[in-house]
Scaffold this motif. Structure first.
Motif, mmCIF file in Angstrom:
data_model
loop_
_atom_site.group_PDB
_atom_site.id
_atom_site.type_symbol
_atom_site.label_atom_id
_atom_site.label_comp_id
_atom_site.label_asym_id
_atom_site.label_seq_id
_atom_site.Cartn_x
_atom_site.Cartn_y
_atom_site.Cartn_z
ATOM 1 N N GLN A 109 58.750 30.003 39.123
ATOM 2 C CA GLN A 109 57.759 29.104 39.590
ATOM 3 C C GLN A 109 56.630 29.037 38.570
ATOM 4 O O GLN A 109 55.699 28.146 38.663
ATOM 5 C CB GLN A 109 57.220 29.441 41.001
ATOM 6 N N GLN A 124 45.017 22.100 50.054
ATOM 7 C CA GLN A 124 43.970 23.365 50.007
ATOM 8 C C GLN A 124 42.995 23.517 48.959
ATOM 9 O O GLN A 124 42.157 24.230 49.056
ATOM 10 C CB GLN A 124 45.216 24.160 49.721
ATOM 11 N N LEU A 167 49.489 31.806 55.428
ATOM 12 C CA LEU A 167 49.455 30.843 54.294
ATOM 13 C C LEU A 167 48.153 30.398 53.853
ATOM 14 O O LEU A 167 47.281 29.789 54.887
ATOM 15 C CB LEU A 167 50.205 29.563 54.539
ATOM 16 N N VAL A 168 47.381 30.723 52.827
ATOM 17 C CA VAL A 168 46.189 30.539 52.416
ATOM 18 C C VAL A 168 46.179 29.558 51.340
ATOM 19 O O VAL A 168 45.677 28.378 51.387
ATOM 20 C CB VAL A 168 45.371 31.645 52.196
ATOM 21 N N ARG A 169 47.084 30.008 50.186
ATOM 22 C CA ARG A 169 47.048 29.244 49.071
ATOM 23 C C ARG A 169 48.520 29.322 48.554
ATOM 24 O O ARG A 169 49.156 30.301 48.034
ATOM 25 C CB ARG A 169 46.092 29.667 47.935
ATOM 26 N N THR A 170 49.107 28.113 48.786
ATOM 27 C CA THR A 170 50.475 28.062 48.566
ATOM 28 C C THR A 170 50.885 27.814 46.807
ATOM 29 O O THR A 170 49.964 27.256 46.129
ATOM 30 C CB THR A 170 51.380 27.160 49.270
ATOM 31 N N SER A 171 51.956 27.915 46.331
ATOM 32 C CA SER A 171 52.232 27.904 44.985
ATOM 33 C C SER A 171 52.715 26.678 44.608
ATOM 34 O O SER A 171 52.814 26.588 43.352
ATOM 35 C CB SER A 171 53.379 29.169 44.750
ATOM 36 N N ASN A 172 52.959 25.773 45.358
ATOM 37 C CA ASN A 172 53.290 24.422 45.029
ATOM 38 C C ASN A 172 52.263 23.557 44.508
ATOM 39 O O ASN A 172 51.181 23.516 44.825
ATOM 40 C CB ASN A 172 54.164 23.757 46.091
ATOM 41 N N PRO A 173 52.562 22.860 43.358
ATOM 42 C CA PRO A 173 51.615 21.769 42.618
ATOM 43 C C PRO A 173 50.889 20.854 44.020
ATOM 44 O O PRO A 173 49.604 20.759 43.742
ATOM 45 C CB PRO A 173 52.167 21.296 41.913
ATOM 46 N N GLY A 174 51.730 20.398 44.886
ATOM 47 C CA GLY A 174 51.331 19.322 45.929
ATOM 48 C C GLY A 174 50.516 20.140 46.979
ATOM 49 O O GLY A 174 49.749 19.256 47.497
ATOM 50 N N GLY A 175 50.138 21.358 46.932
ATOM 51 C CA GLY A 175 49.368 22.093 47.825
ATOM 52 C C GLY A 175 47.977 21.621 47.618
ATOM 53 O O GLY A 175 47.043 21.726 48.332
#
Lengths: 286, 286
Positions: free
Chosen positions: B228, B162, B150-158
């Motif tokens: 997404q 991140q 996991l480097v950059r996840t697709s969820n807004p809260g990330g």
């Protein structure tokens, strides 16, 4: 319904021991008599796990069970993990499932159900941020369970990410800690502590002291005491000034306490090591 | 022994489709005929999963199976996860186990064995840093398997973690990406790509473009296409200039493609959606 943080702190007070025994059994380290009597590797792991639970239950408030050690054996291992957790709860222990799960949305809900239902609390990974934490909090709140989110891990390699300095002067771990304090705020119990706690390794006292200020309402689950090198100063920094707010975890130094001694008496050695752990931590806090 | 990145890129070339179907079945969304014919909820999940595998296998090089959807059913769910993975591999698909495991030392080794052995590649969490990644790399290297950290996840809260800005001007995700590039360097195959890939959400094109430069030898596993909200620009930014280096994943838009249509023909709808996905991604890259 009881609140996990309240329940944990009551149990800590009753046993006068803010400690946790980490159960992460590895086949090669089990006592010879257990290995010889077992039908299979997994059977040996199961017997040993239940023996440790029995030995430490009178002395400590909780155990942390390492899911990976059981998952390694596939679905039959998962069944043993559930059985060990159930037996530990029956023995009056609070059980922390150390599974470090993390995901978002409906996937996080699945992990919350799968991870929390068999235990009293679960370790979770914080890298997903807000929407990776909230689904776990909601399920924990609805079921009287607790969570410990990774903030500062005890391994040296964690520095490469967690100790990076931000433009605002904080470290990454401090920013993660601040987010956990915020996300845990709606879930504070009568004890003043949130059901959302934090994993804070006891290997760098400066780190722990700063995180303690950032997260006054998080119970710290503190790995790294004993075998991983954490010492007295590191431990003290994890507690609030009222002497509450942290649970010191030791694993190898307790569960393999028989090593080099009389393997036939392994349960007595484990029991004695649990008593010693309580005394060591008590002496540090006195 | 084959190298995972080489194998994946060969399969992508053979099917002319750098895409992956995400299998994360939720009971409420399954086709009515599947639910009615099933003996249990888990039985319905199993039937549906195997039906999706059968429908998409001729068209896409790989599937990503969401472990949480099966773990939710306890040890019997884990057994179904293993069965679905085995059937998918038999059908000629490369299987990515989406379990996002993460830990250190011997625990990471357990997760590497448990997580990698039933599949071809595994998603892992990067927050532990160096000693949380290396044990996975070693086991993957020894067994011809792959990893996506996991480097950059697709969820807004990330963003809350991140996207934090470091004192040196990078974001946290960029620093994590740089660490993955370094840790993956010893494990580069003939294709020029490492067995250690990266999860990079397709929801912010600027992010992906910067990470692509930092990690030229990482294959990006890109969730977030379709449902997404990721679009064409986001997708393009994930590839290297040679048109390789990324796998675009879609889940709900493919596996629930029958919704609102003829549920009796659900497998045909899923198959058509997989074909459409390949064409959409192909058109973006043309």
């Amino acid at each position: 319904m009881s609140h996990f943080a309240d329940q944990l702190l009551e149990s800590v007070a009753a046993k006068a021991a803010p400690v946790c025994v980490g159960l992460d059994p590895v086949l090669a380290k089990l006592p010879d008599p257990v290995r010889r009597a077992a039908d299979s590797d997994l059977d040996a792991i199961a017997t040993f796990s239940l023996g440790v639970v029995e030995a430490v239950a009178p002395h400590v408030p909780c155990v942390k069970i390492q899911s990976a050690c059981y998952e390694r054996f596939g679905e039959v291992g998962v069944a043993v993990y559930h059985r060990v957790a159930a037996m530990a709860r029956e023995a009056g222990l609070l059980v922390i499932g150390d599974a470090k799960r993390g995901d978002i949305g409906v996937t996080a809900e699945h992990y919350a159900v799968a991870g929390l239902d068999p235990v009293d609390a679960l370790t979770i990974n914080s890298y997903f941020g807000r929407d990776g934490i909230e689904p776990f909090c909601k399920h924990a709140d609805a079921t009287g369970k607790g969570l410990f989110a990774l903030v500062r891990t005890s391994n040296p390699g964690g520095d490469a990410i967690q100790s990076l300095q931000l433009a605002d002067g904080r470290t990454v771990a401090q920013a993660v800690g601040a987010l956990m304090a915020e996300l845990g705020e709606p879930y504070v119990g009568d004890s003043g502590y949130s059901l959302l706690g934090a994993v804070v390794g006891a290997t760098k006292p400066g780190d722990a002291a700063a995180l303690r200020k950032i997260m006054p309402k998080q119970i710290f689950l503190v790995p790294g005491f004993g075998a991983q090198g954490g010492g007295a100063d590191d431990v003290r920094a994890c507690f609030n000034t009222d002497g509450r707010g942290a649970i010191i975890t030791a694993s190898r130094s307790v569960i393999y306490a028989f090593a080099g001694g009389d393997a036939a008496q392994w349960q007595s050695s484990v029991q004695q090591a649990a008593v010693d752990l309580c005394q060591q931590v008590g002496a540090i806090l006195a």
